[in-house]
Design a protein around this motif. Structure first.
Motif, short mmCIF file in Angstrom:
data_model
loop_
_atom_site.label_atom_id
_atom_site.label_comp_id
_atom_site.label_asym_id
_atom_site.label_seq_id
_atom_site.Cartn_x
_atom_site.Cartn_y
_atom_site.Cartn_z
N HIS A 100 0.88 -1.17 0.00
CA HIS A 100 0.00 0.00 0.00
C HIS A 100 0.92 1.22 0.00
O HIS A 100 1.78 1.34 0.89
CB HIS A 100 -0.89 0.02 1.24
N VAL A 101 0.76 2.07 -1.00
CA VAL A 101 1.67 3.21 -1.15
C VAL A 101 0.85 4.50 -1.20
O VAL A 101 -0.18 4.55 -1.88
CB VAL A 101 2.50 3.07 -2.45
N ALA A 102 1.30 5.51 -0.48
CA ALA A 102 0.62 6.81 -0.53
C ALA A 102 1.65 7.92 -0.64
O ALA A 102 2.79 7.77 -0.17
CB ALA A 102 -0.23 7.02 0.72
N TYR A 103 1.24 9.01 -1.29
CA TYR A 103 2.10 10.19 -1.26
C TYR A 103 1.22 11.44 -1.27
O TYR A 103 0.05 11.39 -1.65
CB TYR A 103 3.11 10.19 -2.42
N ILE A 104 1.81 12.54 -0.82
CA ILE A 104 1.14 13.84 -0.85
C ILE A 104 1.94 14.71 -1.81
O ILE A 104 3.11 15.03 -1.53
CB ILE A 104 1.06 14.46 0.56
N PRO A 105 1.38 15.06 -2.97
CA PRO A 105 2.15 15.76 -3.99
C PRO A 105 2.63 17.14 -3.53
O PRO A 105 1.99 17.79 -2.70
CB PRO A 105 1.16 15.91 -5.16
N CYS A 139 12.92 5.75 -2.99
CA CYS A 139 12.89 6.07 -4.43
C CYS A 139 11.82 7.11 -4.72
O CYS A 139 12.07 8.11 -5.42
CB CYS A 139 12.65 4.79 -5.23
N ILE A 140 10.63 6.90 -4.19
CA ILE A 140 9.54 7.86 -4.42
C ILE A 140 9.87 9.20 -3.75
O ILE A 140 9.69 10.27 -4.34
CB ILE A 140 8.19 7.30 -3.92
N ASN A 141 10.39 9.13 -2.55
CA ASN A 141 10.71 10.36 -1.80
C ASN A 141 11.77 11.19 -2.54
O ASN A 141 11.62 12.40 -2.71
CB ASN A 141 11.21 9.99 -0.40
N ASN A 142 12.82 10.53 -3.02
CA ASN A 142 13.94 11.27 -3.63
C ASN A 142 13.66 11.70 -5.07
O ASN A 142 14.25 12.65 -5.56
CB ASN A 142 15.21 10.40 -3.63
N THR A 143 12.75 11.00 -5.75
CA THR A 143 12.52 11.30 -7.17
C THR A 143 11.34 12.24 -7.36
O THR A 143 11.44 13.27 -8.03
CB THR A 143 12.28 9.98 -7.96
N LEU A 144 10.23 11.90 -6.75
CA LEU A 144 9.02 12.72 -6.90
C LEU A 144 9.07 13.94 -5.97
O LEU A 144 8.42 14.95 -6.22
CB LEU A 144 7.79 11.84 -6.59
N LYS A 145 9.86 13.81 -4.91
CA LYS A 145 9.99 14.86 -3.89
C LYS A 145 8.61 15.36 -3.42
O LYS A 145 8.30 16.55 -3.50
CB LYS A 145 10.85 16.01 -4.40
N PRO A 146 7.79 14.43 -2.92
CA PRO A 146 6.46 14.83 -2.44
C PRO A 146 6.54 15.43 -1.05
O PRO A 146 7.61 15.42 -0.42
CB PRO A 146 5.70 13.50 -2.41
N LYS A 147 5.39 15.92 -0.56
CA LYS A 147 5.36 16.43 0.82
C LYS A 147 5.45 15.29 1.83
O LYS A 147 5.82 15.51 2.98
CB LYS A 147 4.08 17.24 1.06
N GLY A 148 5.08 14.11 1.38
CA GLY A 148 5.18 12.95 2.26
C GLY A 148 4.98 11.68 1.46
O GLY A 148 4.37 11.70 0.38
N VAL A 149 5.50 10.58 1.97
CA VAL A 149 5.29 9.28 1.32
C VAL A 149 5.20 8.21 2.40
O VAL A 149 5.85 8.31 3.46
CB VAL A 149 6.39 8.98 0.26
N ALA A 150 4.33 7.22 2.14
CA ALA A 150 4.14 6.12 3.09
C ALA A 150 4.08 4.80 2.33
O ALA A 150 3.51 4.74 1.23
CB ALA A 150 2.83 6.33 3.85
N GLN A 180 5.29 14.42 5.69
CA GLN A 180 4.05 14.66 6.45
C GLN A 180 3.49 13.39 7.08
O GLN A 180 2.71 13.47 8.04
CB GLN A 180 3.01 15.34 5.55
N PHE A 181 3.86 12.23 6.57
CA PHE A 181 3.36 10.99 7.17
C PHE A 181 4.04 10.69 8.50
O PHE A 181 3.64 9.77 9.22
CB PHE A 181 3.53 9.81 6.21
N GLU A 182 5.08 11.45 8.82
CA GLU A 182 5.69 11.28 10.14
C GLU A 182 4.80 11.91 11.22
O GLU A 182 4.98 11.64 12.40
CB GLU A 182 7.10 11.89 10.15
N LYS A 183 3.85 12.78 10.78
CA LYS A 183 2.89 13.35 11.74
C LYS A 183 1.82 12.30 12.01
O LYS A 183 1.26 11.71 11.08
CB LYS A 183 2.23 14.61 11.17
N ILE A 184 1.50 12.15 13.28
CA ILE A 184 0.63 11.04 13.69
C ILE A 184 -0.76 11.11 13.03
O ILE A 184 -1.31 10.10 12.60
CB ILE A 184 0.54 10.95 15.24
N GLU A 185 -1.32 12.36 12.86
CA GLU A 185 -2.68 12.47 12.28
C GLU A 185 -2.68 12.00 10.82
O GLU A 185 -3.59 11.30 10.37
CB GLU A 185 -3.23 13.90 12.31
#
Ligand SMILES: Nc1nc2c(ncn2[C@@H]2O[C@H](COP(=O)(O)OP(=O)(O)OP(=O)(O)O)[C@@H](O)[C@H]2O)c(=O)[nH]1
Ligand SMILES: [Zn+2]
Length: 199
Positions: A100-105, A139-150, A180-185
Motif C-alpha cells: 500500500h503506497v501513498a504520497y502527498i504531492p 525512491c519515491i521520496n527522492n525522485t518525486l519529492k512529495p510532501k510525504g510518502v508512506a 508529512q506521514f511522520e505526523k501522527i494524524e
C-alpha cells in the motif's frame, strides 16, 4: 536504456550460465537431467529466475521521471492492494503479499501505474521485506519529492511456510513513513484508509 527491458534483452551468456547451474543442481539432487520431463527444465528455470530478478536491470527513477506531471493537487494519493512477489535473499524462496503506497504531492503527481512498476522493480530482486519497503519509500521520496510518502507491505514468506518454522498463517507487516506521514494524524488517516485491507 528502456526501463522496461524484457528477457530477450538479457545477456545470453548469463542466461546460459544460469541454465548450466540448474542442470548441475538438478543432477546433484539425484535426478536424471536427461529424462523427458526434465530436459528443458534448466532452461525454463533459468528464464523464470531471470524474470523474477529482472529488477536489477530496471531503473525505478527513470520509470517515475517518465510520467511526472505538474499539478496543484496536494491531498493524499493512495494506491493500495498492489500485489507483489519477491524472493527472500536468505533462502531464495518467494515471499508475496500486498503493498500500500501513498504520497502527498508537492507540485507534481506521477502516472498511477508507475507506482506498482516501482514496487515490481524492487520486488524482483533478492530482498528482505524491510529493505524492499525502504527501497520503494526512498525512491519515491527522492525522485518525486512529495510532501510525504508512506509504504506498508504485508507479506507471507514461503521460507517460513514450506520449511523451517512451518507457520502457515503468519503475516509480516513492514512500514515506512517520510515527510508529512511522520505526523501522527496524517499517518493515522492513511492507516485508516487502508485498514479495510489489513486484517
Ligand atoms: N528480517 C527478515 N528476515 C527474513 C526475511 N525473509 C526471511 N527471513 C529470515 O531470515 C532468517 C535467516 O536465518 P538463519 O538462521 O540464517 O537461517 P535458517 O537456519 O534457514 O533459519 P530458519 O528459517 O529459522 O530455519 C530466518 O529467520 C528467516 O525467517 C525478511 O524479509 N526479513
Ligand atoms: Zn527466507
Amino acid at each position: 536504456m528502456s526501463p522496461y527491458q524484457n528477457l530477450e534483452e538479457y545477456n545470453i551468456e548469463i542466461a546460459n550460465d544460469v541454465k548450466s547451474s540448474y542442470t548441475k543442481i538438478i543432477g546433484e539432487l539425484g535426478e536424471d537431467v536427461n529424462r523427458e520431463g526434465l530436459v528443458k527444465t534448466p532452461e525454463r528455470a533459468a528464464k523464470a529466475m531471470m524474470f523474477l530478478t529482472q529488477g536489477y536491470k530496471q531503473d525505478a527513477v527513470e520509470i517515475l521521471n517518465s510520467a511526472m506531471f505538474a499539478e496543484s493537487y496536494d491531498d493524499m494519493v493512495i494506491i493500495k492492494n498492489i500485489e507483489l512477489y519477491s524472493l527472500c535473499e536468505h533462502h531464495m524462496l518467494p515471499f508475496f503479499g500486498k503493498a500500500h503506497v501513498a504520497y502527498i504531492p508537492d507540485g507534481h503527481i506521477v502516472g498511477l501505474s508507475k507506482i506498482p512498476r516501482v514496487v515490481d522493480v524492487f520486488a524482483r530482486r533478492l530482498q528482505v521485506q524491510e529493505r524492499l519497503t525502504h527501497d520503494i519509500l526512498e525512491c519515491i521520496n527522492n525522485t518525486l519529492k512529495p510532501k510525504g510518502v508512506a509504504v506498508v507491505i504485508e507479506a507471507a514468506h514461503m521460507c517460513m511456510m514450506m520449511r523451517g518454522v512451518q507457520k502457515q498463517n503468519s503475516v509480516t507487516t513492514t512500514s515506512g513513513f517520510r515527510g508529512q506521514f511522520e505526523k501522527i494524524e496524517t499517518r493515522n488517516e492513511f492507516l485508516k484508509l487502508i485498514s479495510s485491507e489489513l486484517s
